[in-house]
Design a protein around this motif. Structure first.
Motif, mmCIF file in Angstrom:
data_model
loop_
_atom_site.group_PDB
_atom_site.id
_atom_site.type_symbol
_atom_site.label_atom_id
_atom_site.label_comp_id
_atom_site.label_asym_id
_atom_site.label_seq_id
_atom_site.Cartn_x
_atom_site.Cartn_y
_atom_site.Cartn_z
ATOM 1 N N VAL A 1 0.840 -1.202 0.000
ATOM 2 C CA VAL A 1 0.000 0.000 0.000
ATOM 3 C C VAL A 1 0.872 1.248 0.000
ATOM 4 C CG1 VAL A 1 -1.775 1.265 1.266
ATOM 5 C CG2 VAL A 1 -1.882 -1.228 1.138
ATOM 6 N N ALA A 2 1.988 1.200 0.715
ATOM 7 C CA ALA A 2 2.931 2.320 0.669
ATOM 8 C C ALA A 2 3.459 2.525 -0.744
ATOM 9 C CB ALA A 2 4.087 2.077 1.643
ATOM 10 N N GLY A 3 3.669 1.429 -1.481
ATOM 11 C CA GLY A 3 4.122 1.544 -2.868
ATOM 12 C C GLY A 3 3.122 2.278 -3.743
ATOM 13 N N VAL A 4 1.818 2.069 -3.493
ATOM 14 C CA VAL A 4 0.784 2.794 -4.240
ATOM 15 C C VAL A 4 0.901 4.290 -3.967
ATOM 16 C CG1 VAL A 4 -1.709 3.147 -4.474
ATOM 17 C CG2 VAL A 4 -0.783 0.827 -4.277
ATOM 18 N N LEU A 5 1.113 4.653 -2.711
ATOM 19 C CA LEU A 5 1.262 6.073 -2.374
ATOM 20 C C LEU A 5 2.535 6.657 -2.970
ATOM 21 C CD1 LEU A 5 0.084 6.175 1.355
ATOM 22 C CD2 LEU A 5 -1.208 6.719 -0.715
ATOM 23 N N THR B 1 5.756 24.715 -6.631
ATOM 24 C CA THR B 1 6.221 24.466 -5.270
ATOM 25 C C THR B 1 5.158 23.755 -4.451
ATOM 26 O OG1 THR B 1 7.646 26.417 -5.343
ATOM 27 C CG2 THR B 1 7.106 25.547 -3.171
ATOM 28 N N ILE B 2 3.908 24.181 -4.627
ATOM 29 C CA ILE B 2 2.819 23.560 -3.865
ATOM 30 C C ILE B 2 2.646 22.102 -4.261
ATOM 31 C CG2 ILE B 2 0.353 23.637 -3.369
ATOM 32 C CD1 ILE B 2 0.481 26.656 -3.872
ATOM 33 N N VAL B 3 2.689 21.817 -5.558
ATOM 34 C CA VAL B 3 2.535 20.432 -6.010
ATOM 35 C C VAL B 3 3.662 19.564 -5.459
ATOM 36 C CG1 VAL B 3 2.536 18.915 -8.020
ATOM 37 C CG2 VAL B 3 1.234 21.041 -8.075
ATOM 38 N N LEU B 4 4.869 20.084 -5.457
ATOM 39 C CA LEU B 4 5.989 19.326 -4.901
ATOM 40 C C LEU B 4 5.816 19.107 -3.400
ATOM 41 C CD1 LEU B 4 8.991 20.914 -6.833
ATOM 42 C CD2 LEU B 4 7.955 18.667 -7.201
ATOM 43 N N LEU B 5 5.280 20.107 -2.713
ATOM 44 C CA LEU B 5 5.005 19.956 -1.286
ATOM 45 C C LEU B 5 3.963 18.873 -1.050
ATOM 46 C CD1 LEU B 5 5.219 20.823 1.682
ATOM 47 C CD2 LEU B 5 3.551 22.625 1.191
ATOM 48 N N LEU B 6 2.904 18.855 -1.862
ATOM 49 C CA LEU B 6 1.873 17.824 -1.729
ATOM 50 C C LEU B 6 2.429 16.443 -2.054
ATOM 51 C CD1 LEU B 6 -1.096 19.762 -3.360
ATOM 52 C CD2 LEU B 6 -0.759 19.291 -0.928
ATOM 53 N N ALA B 7 3.324 16.375 -3.033
ATOM 54 C CA ALA B 7 3.984 15.107 -3.326
ATOM 55 C C ALA B 7 4.807 14.643 -2.127
ATOM 56 C CB ALA B 7 4.872 15.245 -4.557
ATOM 57 N N ALA B 8 5.469 15.602 -1.450
ATOM 58 C CA ALA B 8 6.249 15.257 -0.264
ATOM 59 C C ALA B 8 5.346 14.757 0.870
ATOM 60 C CB ALA B 8 7.058 16.471 0.202
ATOM 61 N N LEU B 9 4.166 15.361 1.020
ATOM 62 C CA LEU B 9 3.228 14.895 2.050
ATOM 63 C C LEU B 9 2.736 13.488 1.740
ATOM 64 C CD1 LEU B 9 1.053 18.092 2.710
ATOM 65 C CD2 LEU B 9 2.934 17.181 4.094
ATOM 66 N N THR B 10 2.503 13.202 0.463
ATOM 67 C CA THR B 10 2.095 11.860 0.072
ATOM 68 C C THR B 10 3.213 10.861 0.334
ATOM 69 O OG1 THR B 10 0.664 12.811 -1.638
ATOM 70 C CG2 THR B 10 1.162 10.470 -1.816
ATOM 71 N N PHE B 11 4.436 11.275 0.045
ATOM 72 C CA PHE B 11 5.597 10.426 0.352
ATOM 73 C C PHE B 11 5.673 10.182 1.863
ATOM 74 C CE2 PHE B 11 10.011 9.807 1.553
ATOM 75 C CZ PHE B 11 10.432 8.836 0.653
#
Length: 207
Positions: A70-74, A175-185
């Motif tokens: 499941v972590a891999g999906v995220l 920057t915001i999209v990268l931040l959201l990607a970091a939160l998903t990570f």
């Protein structure tokens, strides 16, 4: 205490879903305008992605729903989100120049930007219920689902308001999209925090 990492991951995913939707509007509006048709296309794409994700996540066999998978999906969702700032400009320009205006080019643009990561984030929702069931085998499934969906919705509310009133006035869309990607990570990383080895698992996962 064993439930906190999963609760936090559910909150972060809810935040990322709505934060990404709000930010995606800023990527699409310069090419197709900010009218109701743009928002209808964007909202419909997000809801369709979540619908597909829910069905896929529910259909996965229980033995597949380990924390690592499941972590891999995220992680896949985070990777796609991180690519959006690099590719969205050229993709949206190509769609706008090649297909012009209208409903189909607009829908195609929102699908290319949003559909894949939102679908992957949607897969997480039913999987999170199964993961929590492993930690709380004696609790009612309705109670587990209600708690997780409540936390996810709270995250979505925070993602909507936080992105609109805090992030967008302060940062650029990339920057915001990268931040959201970091939160998903970060949500994926939280799934790697395992419960104690003595934790009881539901019988349907150990048969």
């Amino acid at each position: 205490m064993r439930r906190i990492p999963l609760y936090a991951a559910v909150f972060l995913v809810g935040f990322s879903v709505m934060g990404f939707e709000m930010t995606a509007s800023r990527l699409i509006v310069p090419w197709f305008g900010g009218g109701i048709d743009t928002w209808a296309s964007l909202i419909s794409t997000v809801l369709t992605g979540l619908t597909l994700g829910y069905f896929v996540g529910a259909a996965l066999p229980p033995r597949w729903k380990t924390r690592e998978r499941v972590a891999g999906v995220l992680l896949a969702a985070a990777f796609y989100m991180a690519l959006v700032p690099l590719l969205s400009g050229s993709i949206l320009r190509a769609v706008s120049d090649g297909a012009g205006e209208g409903a189909l080019p607009l829908l195609l643009s929102t699908v290319l930007v949003c559909f894949v990561p939102i679908t992957l984030l949607g897969v997480f929702a039913p999987c999170s219920v199964d993961l929590m069931d492993q930690l709380m085998p004696r609790h009612d499934p309705g109670e587990i689902a209600g708690q997780l969906y409540g936390i996810s919705t709270l995250g979505s509310v925070c993602g909507t308001l936080g992105t609109t009133f805090v992030l967008i006035p302060s940062f650029g869309s990339s920057t915001i999209v990268l931040l959201l990607a970091a939160l998903t990570f970060a949500a994926a990383a939280l799934l790697w925090i395992h419960p104690p080895s003595g934790a009881v698992r539901s019988s349907k996962f150990v048969r």
